[in-house]
Design a protein around this motif. Structure first.
Motif, PDB file in Angstrom:
ATOM      1  N   CYS A 165       0.839  -1.195   0.000  1.00 39.32           N
ATOM      2  CA  CYS A 165       0.000   0.000   0.000  1.00 39.32           C
ATOM      3  C   CYS A 165       0.878   1.250   0.000  1.00 39.32           C
ATOM      4  O   CYS A 165       1.759   1.389   0.856  1.00 39.32           O
ATOM      5  N   PRO A 166       0.682   2.176  -0.956  1.00 38.32           N
ATOM      6  CA  PRO A 166       1.527   3.370  -1.005  1.00 38.32           C
ATOM      7  C   PRO A 166       1.372   4.268   0.229  1.00 38.32           C
ATOM      8  O   PRO A 166       2.330   4.917   0.642  1.00 38.32           O
ATOM      9  N   ILE A 167       0.206   4.289   0.829  1.00 37.71           N
ATOM     10  CA  ILE A 167       0.017   5.098   2.039  1.00 37.71           C
ATOM     11  C   ILE A 167       0.823   4.487   3.186  1.00 37.71           C
ATOM     12  O   ILE A 167       1.510   5.190   3.927  1.00 37.71           O
ATOM     13  N   ASN A 168       0.769   3.171   3.313  1.00 35.21           N
ATOM     14  CA  ASN A 168       1.564   2.494   4.333  1.00 35.21           C
ATOM     15  C   ASN A 168       3.047   2.760   4.117  1.00 35.21           C
ATOM     16  O   ASN A 168       3.783   3.052   5.064  1.00 35.21           O
ATOM     17  N   PHE A 169       3.491   2.659   2.872  1.00 31.80           N
ATOM     18  CA  PHE A 169       4.902   2.903   2.554  1.00 31.80           C
ATOM     19  C   PHE A 169       5.305   4.309   2.977  1.00 31.80           C
ATOM     20  O   PHE A 169       6.336   4.503   3.616  1.00 31.80           O
ATOM     21  N   ALA A 170       4.482   5.294   2.634  1.00 33.26           N
ATOM     22  CA  ALA A 170       4.798   6.678   2.987  1.00 33.26           C
ATOM     23  C   ALA A 170       4.883   6.851   4.500  1.00 33.26           C
ATOM     24  O   ALA A 170       5.805   7.505   5.014  1.00 33.26           O
ATOM     25  N   LEU A 171       3.963   6.265   5.222  1.00 30.75           N
ATOM     26  CA  LEU A 171       3.982   6.384   6.682  1.00 30.75           C
ATOM     27  C   LEU A 171       5.195   5.693   7.290  1.00 30.75           C
ATOM     28  O   LEU A 171       5.812   6.210   8.223  1.00 30.75           O
ATOM     29  N   GLU A 172       5.560   4.548   6.750  1.00 25.27           N
ATOM     30  CA  GLU A 172       6.743   3.854   7.250  1.00 25.27           C
ATOM     31  C   GLU A 172       8.016   4.635   6.933  1.00 25.27           C
ATOM     32  O   GLU A 172       8.924   4.713   7.751  1.00 25.27           O
ATOM     33  N   MET A 173       8.073   5.208   5.744  1.00 23.06           N
ATOM     34  CA  MET A 173       9.266   5.964   5.340  1.00 23.06           C
ATOM     35  C   MET A 173       9.405   7.253   6.126  1.00 23.06           C
ATOM     36  O   MET A 173      10.491   7.660   6.483  1.00 23.06           O
ATOM     37  N   PHE A 174       8.286   7.916   6.354  1.00 24.02           N
ATOM     38  CA  PHE A 174       8.342   9.242   6.945  1.00 24.02           C
ATOM     39  C   PHE A 174       7.691   9.302   8.308  1.00 24.02           C
ATOM     40  O   PHE A 174       7.170  10.327   8.708  1.00 24.02           O
ATOM     41  N   GLY A 175       7.748   8.191   9.045  1.00 21.30           N
ATOM     42  CA  GLY A 175       7.309   8.214  10.425  1.00 21.30           C
ATOM     43  C   GLY A 175       8.183   9.193  11.197  1.00 21.30           C
ATOM     44  O   GLY A 175       7.852   9.648  12.275  1.00 21.30           O
ATOM     45  N   ALA A 180      21.513   8.323   4.812  1.00 18.49           N
ATOM     46  CA  ALA A 180      21.820   6.929   4.473  1.00 18.49           C
ATOM     47  C   ALA A 180      20.530   6.124   4.308  1.00 18.49           C
ATOM     48  O   ALA A 180      20.417   5.301   3.389  1.00 18.49           O
ATOM     49  N   HIS A 181      19.554   6.364   5.173  1.00 15.20           N
ATOM     50  CA  HIS A 181      18.275   5.660   5.080  1.00 15.20           C
ATOM     51  C   HIS A 181      17.554   6.001   3.767  1.00 15.20           C
ATOM     52  O   HIS A 181      17.042   5.109   3.087  1.00 15.20           O
ATOM     53  N   LEU A 182      17.530   7.272   3.409  1.00 19.31           N
ATOM     54  CA  LEU A 182      16.874   7.691   2.169  1.00 19.31           C
ATOM     55  C   LEU A 182      17.587   7.108   0.947  1.00 19.31           C
ATOM     56  O   LEU A 182      16.940   6.750  -0.046  1.00 19.31           O
ATOM     57  N   GLU A 183      18.902   6.998   1.026  1.00 20.80           N
ATOM     58  CA  GLU A 183      19.664   6.357  -0.058  1.00 20.80           C
ATOM     59  C   GLU A 183      19.315   4.873  -0.151  1.00 20.80           C
ATOM     60  O   GLU A 183      19.067   4.345  -1.238  1.00 20.80           O
ATOM     61  N   GLN A 184      19.303   4.226   0.997  1.00 22.02           N
ATOM     62  CA  GLN A 184      19.024   2.792   1.050  1.00 22.02           C
ATOM     63  C   GLN A 184      17.635   2.478   0.479  1.00 22.02           C
ATOM     64  O   GLN A 184      17.445   1.448  -0.156  1.00 22.02           O
ATOM     65  N   GLN A 185      16.693   3.381   0.680  1.00 25.70           N
ATOM     66  CA  GLN A 185      15.331   3.178   0.200  1.00 25.70           C
ATOM     67  C   GLN A 185      15.140   3.599  -1.257  1.00 25.70           C
ATOM     68  O   GLN A 185      14.044   3.496  -1.800  1.00 25.70           O
ATOM     69  N   GLY A 186      16.200   4.114  -1.891  1.00 23.30           N
ATOM     70  CA  GLY A 186      16.117   4.473  -3.299  1.00 23.30           C
ATOM     71  C   GLY A 186      15.459   5.809  -3.576  1.00 23.30           C
ATOM     72  O   GLY A 186      15.048   6.077  -4.708  1.00 23.30           O
ATOM     73  N   LEU A 187      15.386   6.672  -2.558  1.00 19.69           N
ATOM     74  CA  LEU A 187      14.806   8.000  -2.748  1.00 19.69           C
ATOM     75  C   LEU A 187      15.870   9.006  -3.180  1.00 19.69           C
ATOM     76  O   LEU A 187      15.578   9.945  -3.913  1.00 19.69           O
ATOM     77  N   VAL A 207      20.971  13.617  -4.810  1.00 18.13           N
ATOM     78  CA  VAL A 207      20.038  13.907  -5.890  1.00 18.13           C
ATOM     79  C   VAL A 207      18.843  12.969  -5.747  1.00 18.13           C
ATOM     80  O   VAL A 207      18.997  11.786  -5.426  1.00 18.13           O
ATOM     81  N   LEU A 208      17.650  13.504  -5.991  1.00 16.28           N
ATOM     82  CA  LEU A 208      16.441  12.688  -5.912  1.00 16.28           C
ATOM     83  C   LEU A 208      16.402  11.664  -7.035  1.00 16.28           C
ATOM     84  O   LEU A 208      16.681  11.980  -8.187  1.00 16.28           O
ATOM     85  N   MET A 209      16.037  10.453  -6.683  1.00 12.91           N
ATOM     86  CA  MET A 209      15.786   9.398  -7.659  1.00 12.91           C
ATOM     87  C   MET A 209      14.301   9.471  -8.036  1.00 12.91           C
ATOM     88  O   MET A 209      13.564  10.303  -7.501  1.00 12.91           O
ATOM     89  N   GLU A 210      13.847   8.607  -8.897  1.00 14.99           N
ATOM     90  CA  GLU A 210      12.445   8.635  -9.335  1.00 14.99           C
ATOM     91  C   GLU A 210      11.486   8.527  -8.155  1.00 14.99           C
ATOM     92  O   GLU A 210      10.489   9.250  -8.077  1.00 14.99           O
ATOM     93  N   LYS A 211      11.777   7.633  -7.207  1.00 14.82           N
ATOM     94  CA  LYS A 211      10.901   7.495  -6.031  1.00 14.82           C
ATOM     95  C   LYS A 211      10.857   8.794  -5.226  1.00 14.82           C
ATOM     96  O   LYS A 211       9.813   9.138  -4.679  1.00 14.82           O
ATOM     97  N   GLY A 212      11.968   9.498  -5.157  1.00 12.38           N
ATOM     98  CA  GLY A 212      11.999  10.780  -4.455  1.00 12.38           C
ATOM     99  C   GLY A 212      11.237  11.852  -5.213  1.00 12.38           C
ATOM    100  O   GLY A 212      10.518  12.659  -4.620  1.00 12.38           O
TER     101      GLY A 212
END
Length: 108
Positions: A11-21, A60-67, A83-88
């Motif tokens: 779920c994209p909402i779940n992903f966003a909440l987990e990423m940006f808790g 490092a976390h944002l890099e690891q997640q591909g953002l 630099v932002l990747m596509e996910k970012g």
């Protein structure tokens, strides 16, 4: 021991909440999008005054997640830029919605 991230669902909402808790990660994305910050020093100088250890951990976390991706600066090869990747880049509309001034939000 290196911690690996496992999503609870697709779920994209779940992903966003987990990423940006943690709001500091989203502020780093904001700094790139709205203020053109690219280097560790740029982020360190942000108004929020993030501690160096926390800043390094969040980047490092944002890099690891591909953002984000870290690459050598074109202007100064001694520096690295984030630099932002596509996910970012996909987060830009969300940032724009969050940034709507409170007086423009419908009430009721």
């Amino acid at each position: 021991m290196k911690h690996t991230y496992k999503r609870r669902s697709d779920c994209p909402i779940n992903f966003a909440l987990e990423m940006f808790g943690d709001p500091l990660s989203l502020l780093l994305i904001r700094d790139i999008v709205y203020f053109g910050k690219r280097t560790y020093g740029d982020f360190l100088a942000s108004e929020e005054g993030m501690a160096t250890k926390i800043l390094a951990s969040r980047l490092a976390h944002l890099e690891q997640q591909g953002l984000l991706v870290k690459k050598p600066s074109e202007q100064d090869k001694r520096k690295e830029e984030y630099v932002l990747m596509e996910k970012g880049l996909d987060l830009i509309p969300i940032l724009q919605h969050i940034a709507i001034p409170i007086h423009r939000l419908p009430i009721g």
